[in-house]
Design a protein around this motif. Structure first.
Motif, PDB file in Angstrom:
ATOM      1  N   TYR A 123       0.796  -1.223   0.000  1.00 38.96           N
ATOM      2  CA  TYR A 123       0.000   0.000   0.000  1.00 38.96           C
ATOM      3  C   TYR A 123       0.834   1.280   0.000  1.00 38.96           C
ATOM      4  O   TYR A 123       0.453   2.240  -0.685  1.00 38.96           O
ATOM      5  CB  TYR A 123      -1.009  -0.033   1.139  1.00 38.96           C
ATOM      6  CG  TYR A 123      -2.020  -1.143   0.931  1.00 38.96           C
ATOM      7  CD1 TYR A 123      -2.778  -1.198  -0.235  1.00 38.96           C
ATOM      8  CD2 TYR A 123      -2.188  -2.159   1.854  1.00 38.96           C
ATOM      9  CE1 TYR A 123      -3.682  -2.226  -0.464  1.00 38.96           C
ATOM     10  CE2 TYR A 123      -3.095  -3.196   1.642  1.00 38.96           C
ATOM     11  CZ  TYR A 123      -3.838  -3.222   0.478  1.00 38.96           C
ATOM     12  OH  TYR A 123      -4.717  -4.241   0.249  1.00 38.96           O
ATOM     13  N   PHE A 147      -8.462  -0.449  -2.663  1.00 42.64           N
ATOM     14  CA  PHE A 147      -8.770  -1.061  -1.366  1.00 42.64           C
ATOM     15  C   PHE A 147     -10.044  -1.889  -1.386  1.00 42.64           C
ATOM     16  O   PHE A 147     -10.308  -2.629  -0.436  1.00 42.64           O
ATOM     17  CB  PHE A 147      -8.816   0.017  -0.283  1.00 42.64           C
ATOM     18  CG  PHE A 147      -7.450   0.450   0.141  1.00 42.64           C
ATOM     19  CD1 PHE A 147      -6.757  -0.256   1.102  1.00 42.64           C
ATOM     20  CD2 PHE A 147      -6.841   1.528  -0.463  1.00 42.64           C
ATOM     21  CE1 PHE A 147      -5.476   0.117   1.474  1.00 42.64           C
ATOM     22  CE2 PHE A 147      -5.561   1.912  -0.104  1.00 42.64           C
ATOM     23  CZ  PHE A 147      -4.868   1.201   0.866  1.00 42.64           C
ATOM     24  N   TYR A 248      -6.280   5.577  12.327  1.00 42.38           N
ATOM     25  CA  TYR A 248      -6.074   4.351  11.556  1.00 42.38           C
ATOM     26  C   TYR A 248      -5.769   3.163  12.460  1.00 42.38           C
ATOM     27  O   TYR A 248      -6.017   2.017  12.078  1.00 42.38           O
ATOM     28  CB  TYR A 248      -4.961   4.550  10.531  1.00 42.38           C
ATOM     29  CG  TYR A 248      -5.199   3.833   9.225  1.00 42.38           C
ATOM     30  CD1 TYR A 248      -6.470   3.447   8.810  1.00 42.38           C
ATOM     31  CD2 TYR A 248      -4.137   3.555   8.365  1.00 42.38           C
ATOM     32  CE1 TYR A 248      -6.679   2.799   7.608  1.00 42.38           C
ATOM     33  CE2 TYR A 248      -4.329   2.904   7.159  1.00 42.38           C
ATOM     34  CZ  TYR A 248      -5.602   2.527   6.786  1.00 42.38           C
ATOM     35  OH  TYR A 248      -5.809   1.870   5.598  1.00 42.38           O
ATOM     36  N   PHE A 251      -9.114   1.946  13.107  1.00 42.68           N
ATOM     37  CA  PHE A 251      -9.566   1.278  11.893  1.00 42.68           C
ATOM     38  C   PHE A 251      -9.003  -0.142  11.837  1.00 42.68           C
ATOM     39  O   PHE A 251      -9.733  -1.116  11.612  1.00 42.68           O
ATOM     40  CB  PHE A 251      -9.102   2.079  10.674  1.00 42.68           C
ATOM     41  CG  PHE A 251      -9.557   1.532   9.354  1.00 42.68           C
ATOM     42  CD1 PHE A 251     -10.584   2.141   8.655  1.00 42.68           C
ATOM     43  CD2 PHE A 251      -8.939   0.420   8.784  1.00 42.68           C
ATOM     44  CE1 PHE A 251     -11.001   1.643   7.427  1.00 42.68           C
ATOM     45  CE2 PHE A 251      -9.354  -0.085   7.562  1.00 42.68           C
ATOM     46  CZ  PHE A 251     -10.382   0.533   6.882  1.00 42.68           C
ATOM     47  N   ALA A 255     -11.002  -3.644  11.897  1.00 48.36           N
ATOM     48  CA  ALA A 255     -10.968  -4.462  10.685  1.00 48.36           C
ATOM     49  C   ALA A 255     -10.434  -5.856  10.953  1.00 48.36           C
ATOM     50  O   ALA A 255     -10.945  -6.854  10.426  1.00 48.36           O
ATOM     51  CB  ALA A 255     -10.127  -3.774   9.612  1.00 48.36           C
ATOM     52  N   CYS A 292     -15.862   0.457   0.096  1.00 49.52           N
ATOM     53  CA  CYS A 292     -14.664   1.063  -0.485  1.00 49.52           C
ATOM     54  C   CYS A 292     -14.975   1.800  -1.779  1.00 49.52           C
ATOM     55  O   CYS A 292     -14.586   2.957  -1.965  1.00 49.52           O
ATOM     56  CB  CYS A 292     -13.628  -0.026  -0.762  1.00 49.52           C
ATOM     57  SG  CYS A 292     -12.245  -0.016   0.376  1.00 49.52           S
ATOM     58  N   TYR A 351     -15.211   0.792   5.957  1.00 49.79           N
ATOM     59  CA  TYR A 351     -14.428   0.878   4.728  1.00 49.79           C
ATOM     60  C   TYR A 351     -14.877   2.002   3.800  1.00 49.79           C
ATOM     61  O   TYR A 351     -14.184   2.295   2.817  1.00 49.79           O
ATOM     62  CB  TYR A 351     -14.412  -0.475   4.018  1.00 49.79           C
ATOM     63  CG  TYR A 351     -13.225  -1.280   4.476  1.00 49.79           C
ATOM     64  CD1 TYR A 351     -12.086  -1.378   3.694  1.00 49.79           C
ATOM     65  CD2 TYR A 351     -13.215  -1.889   5.727  1.00 49.79           C
ATOM     66  CE1 TYR A 351     -10.976  -2.073   4.131  1.00 49.79           C
ATOM     67  CE2 TYR A 351     -12.117  -2.589   6.178  1.00 49.79           C
ATOM     68  CZ  TYR A 351     -10.993  -2.683   5.370  1.00 49.79           C
ATOM     69  OH  TYR A 351      -9.887  -3.359   5.819  1.00 49.79           O
ATOM     70  N   GLN A 354     -11.996   4.207   4.038  1.00 52.85           N
ATOM     71  CA  GLN A 354     -10.673   3.698   3.663  1.00 52.85           C
ATOM     72  C   GLN A 354      -9.955   4.582   2.656  1.00 52.85           C
ATOM     73  O   GLN A 354      -8.783   4.931   2.848  1.00 52.85           O
ATOM     74  CB  GLN A 354     -10.820   2.272   3.105  1.00 52.85           C
ATOM     75  CG  GLN A 354      -9.540   1.642   2.586  1.00 52.85           C
ATOM     76  CD  GLN A 354      -8.567   1.292   3.686  1.00 52.85           C
ATOM     77  OE1 GLN A 354      -7.931   2.174   4.269  1.00 52.85           O
ATOM     78  NE2 GLN A 354      -8.439   0.011   3.989  1.00 52.85           N
ATOM     79  N   SER A 355     -10.626   4.960   1.580  1.00 51.96           N
ATOM     80  CA  SER A 355      -9.944   5.749   0.554  1.00 51.96           C
ATOM     81  C   SER A 355      -9.508   7.108   1.095  1.00 51.96           C
ATOM     82  O   SER A 355      -8.524   7.683   0.617  1.00 51.96           O
ATOM     83  CB  SER A 355     -10.841   5.936  -0.668  1.00 51.96           C
ATOM     84  OG  SER A 355     -11.930   6.781  -0.381  1.00 51.96           O
ATOM     85  N   ASN A 377      -0.229   4.050   7.847  1.00 51.57           N
ATOM     86  CA  ASN A 377      -0.598   2.637   7.771  1.00 51.57           C
ATOM     87  C   ASN A 377      -0.018   1.825   8.917  1.00 51.57           C
ATOM     88  O   ASN A 377      -0.611   0.830   9.342  1.00 51.57           O
ATOM     89  CB  ASN A 377      -0.135   2.055   6.439  1.00 51.57           C
ATOM     90  CG  ASN A 377      -0.801   0.727   6.122  1.00 51.57           C
ATOM     91  OD1 ASN A 377      -1.915   0.455   6.559  1.00 51.57           O
ATOM     92  ND2 ASN A 377      -0.126  -0.106   5.362  1.00 51.57           N
TER      93      ASN A 377
END
Length: 429
Positions: A123, A147, A248, A251, A255, A292, A351, A354-355, A377
């Protein structure tokens, strides 16, 4: 009319990054689907299985910044290709551990750590590619597409790998993952270039669109992006970088409940058999894929109409709030089927954001986006590593409702932190 005037090479490569993203999650989630068989063969149990899950994420998190540096230094074409080869080797090595060996846990931990280190490049390198190839007004959609591979790869994993495991044993599932990854990596090497200027299949009209939509330092020109200096001082001085990292983290924590434990949760807690559990386990990942893609499209449209703050940050904040609501409701309903559907809704809502994480990294950092996004990340992967081991411990002592409540609380924190992010203010170098 010359067909070159209508080239859309950036979308072709974005689609192939979607494919590679799907394969990367096939490689990283296959062990959760094969977890019951692996645990039985090597005498593990959920707690030790959680250590193995965490080993991948520790390797993944620990190599994020080096991966971002490699992508900036050597370009996404080479770095992603070598990364995919690495995944294939590590996945294949998993199958070579003999049954009954006393050190199986340590070997699995070591191999999964190595797999995580190799997958760390995907990524940050993809984001480096986005910064060089994708105009700002298209980044929400393109990141959403890339994603969406997370949901597609993870969603295909349960029924596909359950079929392999039931017919040919768990090792066949890992060999399948390894081979398909190496093939996809070879296609990427053949098709990709580090910059649009280096690609002879990019038409002048497409190149003009790309250049017009990318605001970058004038020193970054054709063929020079791979060696451009990284703005370390400017990156570390960003006040919204910690907010993105912490958000994140939440997140990733949420996830990875789905990636690591949802299959086992549906089987052990909600009472589904292996086949039904596999099919219900596809729901969150189907929801992630839709979330996503929808999130990317909505982000670009809101950005065009209301600006980056609304299009990136406002959307992500709302998505996090809805995630928290779905997690609390889904963990408390009595019906197993309804619980699966509601929790899947939480995964999809998550999600939608996510972008935004990856688009703002490119918006803020430009030519340094590989490193910037790798730092962001890293937060998600630390969160994933924590949940991989902490979730079964919390569930055993306090129940699965508490495990989901912790994730919901982190989602609320993430929603608040998104309000402090400013993608409209690029790095000052």
């Amino acid at each position: 009319m010359d067909v070159q005037h209508h080239s859309r090479k950036r979308f072709v490569l974005a689609f192939w990054l979607f494919v590679l993203s799907a394969i990367s999650f096939l490689d990283r989630t296959n062990i959760s689907i094969a977890g019951l068989q692996i645990s039985s063969e090597y005498g593990l149990g959920n707690q030790r299985l959680g250590w193995i899950f965490s080993a991948f994420l520790i390797g993944y998190a620990g190599f994020q910044v080096p991966a971002g540096w490699l992508a900036s230094r050597f370009g996404p074409r080479l770095v992603i290709t070598w990364g995919v080869v690495w995944w294939g080797v590590a996945t294949a090595l998993t199958t070579l551990i003999p049954p009954g060996i006393s050190q199986a846990v340590l070997l699995l931990i070591g191999i999964r750590f190595a797999l995580g280190a190799g997958e760390a490049v995907i990524y940050p390198a993809a984001n480096q590619w986005v910064a060089r190839w994708v105009p700002m007004q298209e980044r929400g959609f393109v990141n959403g597409l890339i994603f969406a591979g997370v949901g597609a790869g993870s969603g295909l994993t349960p029924p596909l790998l359950v079929w392999f495991i039931s017919h040919h044993g768990w090792r066949s599932a890992f060999w399948f993952s390894a081979v398909i990854g190496v093939i996809a990596g070879a296609v990427w090497w053949w098709a990709a270039r580090d910059t649009p200027e280096q690609d002879p299949t990019v038409s002048p009209s497409e190149l003009a669109i790309i250049r017009q939509g990318i605001v970058e330092d004038a020193s970054v020109g054709a063929g020079k992006a791979a060696g451009s200096a990284i703005s370390w001082r400017a990156i570390l001085r960003r006040r919204d970088l910690p907010a993105l990292i912490i958000s994140y983290f939440g997140f990733g924590y949420t996830a990875w409940i789905f990636f690591s434990w949802f299959f086992l949760y549906m089987a052990q807690v909600r009472g589904f058999n292996a086949k039904a559990s596999a099919w219900f386990s596809t729901l969150p990942f189907l929801s992630m894929t839709i979330g996503c893609l929808a999130g990317g499209v909505i982000s670009d449209r809101l950005t065009k109409t209301y600006g980056l703050r609304v299009g990136r940050c406002g959307l992500a904040s709302v998505a996090f709030f809805f995630t928290a609501i779905f997690l609390v409701l889904g963990s408390r309903v009595q019906s197993p089927q309804l619980a699966g559907v509601i929790l899947a809704g939480g995964a999809g809502a998550l999600y939608v954001s996510q972008s935004s994480f990856w688009s703002v990294s490119a918006d803020i950092a430009g030519r340094s986006s590989g490193v910037f996004s790798s730092m962001v990340n890293m937060g998600a992967q630390v969160g994933g590593a924590v949940t991989a081991s902490l979730t079964p411990w919390v569930a055993q002592r306090f129940g699965w409702t508490t495990s989901f409540a912790i994730a919901a609380a982190l989602a609320v924190v993430g929603a608040v932190l998104w309000m402090t992010v400013h993608p409209e203010r690029p790095l000052s170098v």
